[in-house]
Design an enzyme around this catalytic site. Structure first.
Site, PDB file in Angstrom:
ATOM      1  N   ASP A  25       0.872  -1.176   0.000  1.00  0.00           N
ATOM      2  CA  ASP A  25       0.000   0.000   0.000  1.00  0.00           C
ATOM      3  C   ASP A  25       0.910   1.227   0.000  1.00  0.00           C
ATOM      4  OD1 ASP A  25      -2.161   1.642  -0.060  1.00  0.00           O
ATOM      5  OD2 ASP A  25      -3.244   0.664   1.559  1.00  0.00           O
TER       6      ASP A  25
HETATM    7  C1  BGC Z   1      -5.060   3.126   0.013  1.00  0.00           C
HETATM    8  C2  BGC Z   1      -5.198   2.109  -1.073  1.00  0.00           C
HETATM    9  C3  BGC Z   1      -5.132   2.813  -2.401  1.00  0.00           C
HETATM   10  C4  BGC Z   1      -3.816   3.548  -2.491  1.00  0.00           C
HETATM   11  C5  BGC Z   1      -3.605   4.230  -3.819  1.00  0.00           C
HETATM   12  C6  BGC Z   1      -3.845   4.022  -0.159  1.00  0.00           C
HETATM   13  O1  BGC Z   1      -3.819   5.057   0.725  1.00  0.00           O
HETATM   14  O2  BGC Z   1      -5.012   2.469   1.267  1.00  0.00           O
HETATM   15  O3  BGC Z   1      -6.384   1.394  -0.921  1.00  0.00           O
HETATM   16  O4  BGC Z   1      -5.302   1.903  -3.433  1.00  0.00           O
HETATM   17  O5  BGC Z   1      -3.772   4.512  -1.481  1.00  0.00           O
HETATM   18  O6  BGC Z   1      -4.423   5.301  -3.987  1.00  0.00           O
END
Ligand code: BGC
Length: 764
Positions: free
Chosen positions: A295
């Protein structure tokens, strides 16, 4: 483009124009083998630096969905040109994606195309209900269709990878991201995960209307302590396997291209550095061949977790644990080369990660044509079309849950004399778009007021007052939201119009960005001004239909006692107002069922239907010593699986084909469902089981099957479910998925509180 393609072919003999995709197994195998051998050759000519480059995912700075990184655009661009980046996120549009792809194609040595990832969560520009809401439809075909449309729109705009579906099970309404998943149940969650993946990925990833999907967040992100986002997770091994992992396992089996690791730790080990989860379970035990992306900065955040000294150490832990791609963490580029050279990380791990990423690029057809997802004509013609909006309206009305309908206050007649449409969300054109709205235009949803005006006869007098405001500041995905907690000045005006109306429609709930990432709350009640608004209106007009718009279950116990009609509409997307009007005026008979329990009070959290019995489940002796609260009931306000219709269904003649079955065998449970009302309607027939005694304690009920049926008034249908070993398997005390011998009870009905049951046993 031709010259570029020729360039790729000359420089990289491994590329070739692909054969037509085919359904035949042999050809599939050949295709797989040929991709494998292309990857082998490619890997063999890649330098270590180039392989590490494939493991790097940069944000395009078009859009920020996490703390901004420290590398400026210019530096990023240079890295792209040098093959130092494998994928980009938040770069949208044909022009934007083409610009970056061509930088790689023109300048990098091996010309390995970029992936373009984006959070296409519930639509790209045409917005569908938030995932939790859409899950209330229990309609797998509809869910698959909405994901397929989202994929079609996103791929028309250069995107080839979505960070969806989120398959985290959650039992905590305080957690803002509960809106992004399928609710509290692993069985329903697994079915919906597969439907979404099939919708996004289509039959063949190489089709330029399908996206690579990403099941996230691996794992247990929805179990954050106190419902506070990013918080610690402590979960036992059995709960992890029986509750959290099933949707991921189903996703792996369905061939999801990628998975994303979670921000949280699981019992002391950050998920991103969790070898047992990523390498041992997901990659080895499940034999899954996609790639795991971290993530946002979750590799380098292991430093804050106190699990890594610095980025280099974090990179070491993550790659050994099986995390293949670093999203905006800057740890892999900082550490991997050094770690390999020092012998701390085996280069084979880098090869494996790079291979997995390259495979998805091949599967997507990017080596055949790196620009296949960047098509101006498609971008112009296939996004936000009338047809897509119609599909959004259809899924939206299927997602609405009729929570209460005393004295059949609903449906309303279209020639009712007067309607007062009141509430902060009554004419809000933005909130229904919800959080994670991708490329939606702000204020583009059909408001409830607009929907009602379109639906009713011209003669109906419609008045409107906001009553109270909800959010007071700018609506923004990345900034803290200002909520009105005091101002009730507008209530007088609302009361005045309510007094004179035949019926009041009161739209209350939550702002678009009250739920979503970083939006945890300690309270799940309506704001005080909204509660006051309800009370004041109810004083003068008891004919109230409450229309809830929200991203999480709300504790609305007081309102539920008083209001005769309550409709749960979530954040329904672009066509929200029209879809709600379809239900309010009976053009659509509601059929949604809650995918998550609605608590009576925040203090009951975690509350979920598939709980354990405990050693003191009842107060048979009338004493205080049983598992309960002294100031509130144990039960949910609205249980999992609950949802009414404008007609009624009767369940009878529950039959079981035999009282027991043995290994390899099965029995059939059937029930006759009759539409006993006056309208045609749909019902989700639900099957639950209880394993009475196990090697581990078992839930009092577990969903194990469901079927969505439609019946004309007076008509009946016999619905049958097969029960076999798979139905009763669980992760047992022997640490295996297996069926245990013993006695069971099976229940069938229209919600999780059904008592219509019959016993059976299983002999090994
Ligand atoms: C989130 C993810 C997301 C990623 C990209 C993160 O902060 O937890 O679910 O896909 O950002 O935007």
């Amino acid at each position: 483009m031709f010259t570029i393609l020729m360039g790729i072919l000359l420089l990289n003999p491994l590329n070739s124009f692909s054969q037509d995709s085919t359904k035949s197994n042999t050809l599939e195998m050949n295709k797989k083998d040929s991709i494998e051998s292309k990857i082998d050759s490619l890997i063999s000519i890649m330098t270590l630096k180039e392989k590490i480059g494939q493991l790097v995912l940069y944000n395009g700075s078009w859009d920020v969905t996490g703390p901004p990184s420290d590398v400026g655009n210019k530096e990023k661009f240079e890295k792209l040109k040098n093959g130092g980046v494998g994928a980009m996120l938040n770069v949208t549009s044909v022009a934007g994606t083409k610009e970056l792809q061509s930088a790689v194609m023109k300048h990098s040595r091996l010309k390995i195309p970029l992936l373009f990832g984006y959070d296409v969560i519930h639509g790209y520009k045409t917005i569908f209900p938030i995932p939790l809401g859409e899950s209330a439809s229990w309609d797998l075909e509809a869910i698959k269709k909405s994901s397929a449309i989202a994929a079609k729109e996103a791929t028309a705009s250069g995107i080839n990878w979505t960070f969806a579906p989120m398959v985290d099970i959650s039992r905590d309404a305080r957690w803002g991201r509960i809106m992004e998943g399928a609710g509290e149940d692993p069985f329903l969650g697994a079915k919906i995960a597969v439907a979404r993946i099939q919708g996004f990925q289509g039959d063949d990833l190489a089709d330029n209307t399908s996206l690579a999907a990403c099941a996230k967040h691996f794992a247990a992100y929805g179990f954050a302590e106190g419902g506070r986002d990013y918080n610690t997770v402590s979960i036992g091994e059995y709960e992890l396997h029986n509750t959290i992992l099933p949707p991921f396992k189903a996703a792996a089996k369905a061939g999801v291209a990628t998975m994303m690791s979670a921000f949280n730790e699981v019992d002391g080990i950050p998920a991103t550095g969790h070898k047992e989860l990523q390498r041992d379970i997901l990659k080895d035990a499940w034999n899954w061949d996609g790639f795991i992306v971290s993530d946002w900065a979750s590799i380098s955040e292991m430093i804050f977790h106190g699990y890594a000294e610095d980025k280099i150490h974090a990179a070491e832990r993550a790659i050994i644990a099986g995390n293949d791609m670093d999203m905006e963490g800057r740890a892999y580029e900082a550490g991997l080369e050094k770690l390999v050279k020092e012998g701390k990380v085996d280069e084979k791990l880098i090869d494996d990660a790079a291979r997995r990423i390259l495979k998805i690029k091949y599967d997507l057809g990017l080596f055949d044509d790196p620009y296949r997802y960047s098509d101006e004509t498609r971008e112009k013609n296939e996004i936000y079309t009338k047809e897509n909006l119609e599909a959004s309206r259809d899924v939206a009305r299927k997602s609405i849950v009729l929570l209460k309908n005393d004295k059949d206050i609903l449906p309303l007649k279209k020639d009712v004399k007067s309607i007062a449409v009141i509430g902060p969300l009554a004419n809000d054109k933005d909130t229904p778009i919800g959080s994670w709205r991708a490329m939606a235009t702000a204020n583009s949803a059909v408001s409830l007021l607009e929907g009602i005006k379109t639906a009713v006869n011209k003669s109906v007098k419609i008045s409107h007052a906001q009553g109270v405001a909800l959010g007071t500041g700018e609506r923004n995905f990345i900034k803290e939201l200002a909520i009105n907690r005091e101002d009730t000045k507008g209530i007088t005006e609302a009361v005045n119009i309510a007094k004179n109306a035949e019926v009041v429609i009161l739209a209350i709930g939550e702002e678009a960005f009250q739920s979503g990432e970083g939006r945890s709350q300690v309270g799940i009640e309506l704001t005080i001004p909204q509660q006051k608004l309800f009370e004041a209106v109810w004083e003068v007009n008891k004919n109230i239909v409450v229309v809830l718009m929200n991203g999480r279950p709300l504790a609305i116990t007081n309102i539920a006692e008083k209001a005769p009609g309550i409709v749960e509409t979530w954040h329904l997307g672009s066509e929200s107002g029209n879809a709600i009007a379809d239900v309010l005026f009976g053009d659509y008979n509601p059929s949604g069922k809650l995918p998550v329990s609605f608590p009576r009070d925040v203090g009951q959290i975690p509350i979920y239907y598939n709980a354990k019995n405990t050693g003191r489940p009842s107060n048979a002796e009338g004493l205080v010593f049983w598992s309960h609260y002294t100031d509130e009931k144990n039960e949910a306000l609205f249980p999992f699986g609950h949802g009414l219709s404008y007609t009624t269904f009767q369940y009878k003649s529950l039959k079981i084909s035999a009282p027991s079955f043995s290994s390899g065998g099965e029995i059939t449970v059937s029930v006759t469902v009759t539409n006993t009302g006056k309208r045609k309607g749909k019902e989700v027939v639900q099957l639950y089981i209880r394993d009475l005694i196990g090697s581990l304690t078992r839930p009092i009920k577990e969903l194990k099957g469901f079927e969505l049926i439609e019946l004309e008034p007076g008509k009946s249908k016999t619905v049958s479910f097969i029960i076999n070993e798979e139905t009763i398997q669980f992760y047992t005390a022997d640490k295996k998925w297996e069926a245990e011998q013993g006695d069971f009870k099976v229940f069938v009905g229209g919600s999780s509180i059904t008592e219509l049951g019959v016993g059976f046993s299983f002999n090994k």
